[in-house]
Design a protein around this motif. Structure first.
Motif, short mmCIF file in Angstrom:
data_model
loop_
_atom_site.label_atom_id
_atom_site.label_comp_id
_atom_site.label_asym_id
_atom_site.label_seq_id
_atom_site.Cartn_x
_atom_site.Cartn_y
_atom_site.Cartn_z
N VAL A 1 2.27 19.54 7.39
CA VAL A 1 0.93 19.01 7.66
C VAL A 1 1.00 17.49 7.65
O VAL A 1 1.75 16.90 6.87
N THR A 2 0.24 16.88 8.54
CA THR A 2 0.11 15.42 8.57
C THR A 2 -1.34 15.08 8.31
O THR A 2 -2.24 15.62 8.96
N MET A 3 -1.56 14.21 7.34
CA MET A 3 -2.90 13.75 6.99
C MET A 3 -3.01 12.28 7.33
O MET A 3 -2.13 11.50 6.96
N THR A 4 -4.07 11.91 8.02
CA THR A 4 -4.24 10.54 8.49
C THR A 4 -5.58 9.99 8.03
O THR A 4 -6.61 10.66 8.17
N ALA A 5 -5.55 8.78 7.49
CA ALA A 5 -6.78 8.09 7.07
C ALA A 5 -6.49 6.61 6.93
O ALA A 5 -5.34 6.18 7.04
N ASP A 6 -7.53 5.83 6.65
CA ASP A 6 -7.31 4.42 6.40
C ASP A 6 -6.88 4.22 4.95
O ASP A 6 -6.94 5.14 4.13
N GLY B 1 10.56 18.71 -0.59
CA GLY B 1 11.43 19.17 -1.66
C GLY B 1 12.32 18.08 -2.23
O GLY B 1 12.79 18.20 -3.36
N ALA B 2 12.54 17.02 -1.48
CA ALA B 2 13.37 15.90 -1.95
C ALA B 2 12.57 14.88 -2.76
O ALA B 2 13.13 13.94 -3.30
N GLY B 3 11.24 15.04 -2.81
CA GLY B 3 10.40 14.12 -3.57
C GLY B 3 9.40 13.40 -2.70
O GLY B 3 8.96 13.91 -1.68
N VAL B 4 9.07 12.18 -3.10
CA VAL B 4 8.07 11.36 -2.41
C VAL B 4 8.74 10.06 -2.01
O VAL B 4 9.41 9.43 -2.82
N ARG B 5 8.55 9.65 -0.76
CA ARG B 5 9.17 8.42 -0.28
C ARG B 5 8.41 7.90 0.94
O ARG B 5 7.61 8.63 1.53
N ALA B 6 8.71 6.66 1.31
CA ALA B 6 8.16 6.12 2.54
C ALA B 6 8.74 6.94 3.69
O ALA B 6 9.90 7.32 3.68
N ALA B 7 7.91 7.24 4.66
CA ALA B 7 8.32 8.08 5.79
C ALA B 7 8.75 7.22 6.97
O ALA B 7 8.31 6.08 7.12
N ARG C 1 -3.26 4.41 8.24
CA ARG C 1 -3.42 3.56 9.42
C ARG C 1 -3.21 2.08 9.08
O ARG C 1 -3.77 1.58 8.12
N GLY C 2 -2.36 1.44 9.89
CA GLY C 2 -2.10 0.02 9.73
C GLY C 2 -1.10 -0.32 8.64
O GLY C 2 -0.77 -1.50 8.45
N GLU C 3 -0.62 0.69 7.90
CA GLU C 3 0.28 0.42 6.79
C GLU C 3 1.63 1.13 6.92
O GLU C 3 2.66 0.59 6.57
N GLY C 4 1.61 2.38 7.37
CA GLY C 4 2.84 3.18 7.44
C GLY C 4 2.55 4.61 7.01
O GLY C 4 1.43 5.09 7.16
N ALA C 5 3.57 5.27 6.45
CA ALA C 5 3.41 6.67 6.08
C ALA C 5 4.24 7.00 4.86
O ALA C 5 5.22 6.33 4.54
N VAL D 1 0.84 -1.20 0.00
CA VAL D 1 0.00 0.00 0.00
C VAL D 1 0.88 1.25 0.00
O VAL D 1 0.62 2.20 -0.74
N ILE D 2 1.94 1.25 0.80
CA ILE D 2 2.85 2.40 0.85
C ILE D 2 3.58 2.53 -0.48
O ILE D 2 3.70 3.63 -1.02
N ASP D 3 4.07 1.41 -1.03
CA ASP D 3 4.74 1.45 -2.34
C ASP D 3 3.83 2.05 -3.41
O ASP D 3 4.25 2.91 -4.19
N ALA D 4 2.59 1.61 -3.44
CA ALA D 4 1.63 2.11 -4.44
C ALA D 4 1.33 3.59 -4.21
O ALA D 4 1.21 4.36 -5.17
#
Length: 97
Positions: free
Chosen positions: A52-57, A38-44, A29-33, A4-7
């Motif tokens: 800002v932090t956005m949280t959802a399922d 500025g460095a791009g997009v990656r697993a947190a 939730r249940g998967e990671g972040a 899910v995080i990879d996708a």
């Protein structure tokens, strides 16, 4: 790392098409972040901080990234929680729509 995080990393990177002015963290939730900055997009990692932090399922994030759910509508209905700078969240929501 979960599929899910990879996708999510791939989908967000494709929609943004480059760097983002600011930083945002998506907590699935249940998967990671996922972090966008500025460095791009990656697993947190837990140490990554953002404007800002956005949280959802996972289902809510998948619907947002697929274009089936507007981020603003997700927030207004309580499916998406925000913590931090609303302006950054709105810029990112526009970019993902």
């Amino acid at each position: 790392m979960s599929s899910v995080i990879d996708a999510a990393v791939d989908a967000i990177a494709e929609k943004l098409g480059g760097t983002f002015d600011g930083s945002a963290k998506f907590v699935i939730r249940g998967e990671g972040a996922v972090i966008v900055d500025g460095a791009g997009v990656r697993a947190a990692t837990e140490e990554d901080e953002a404007d800002v932090t956005m949280t959802a399922d996972a289902g809510t994030f998948q619907d947002i990234l697929a274009g089936d759910l507007n981020p603003t509508a997700a927030f207004m209905s309580g499916k998406l929680k925000l913590d931090g700078d609303m302006g950054t969240a709105m810029k990112l929501g526009s970019a993902l729509s």
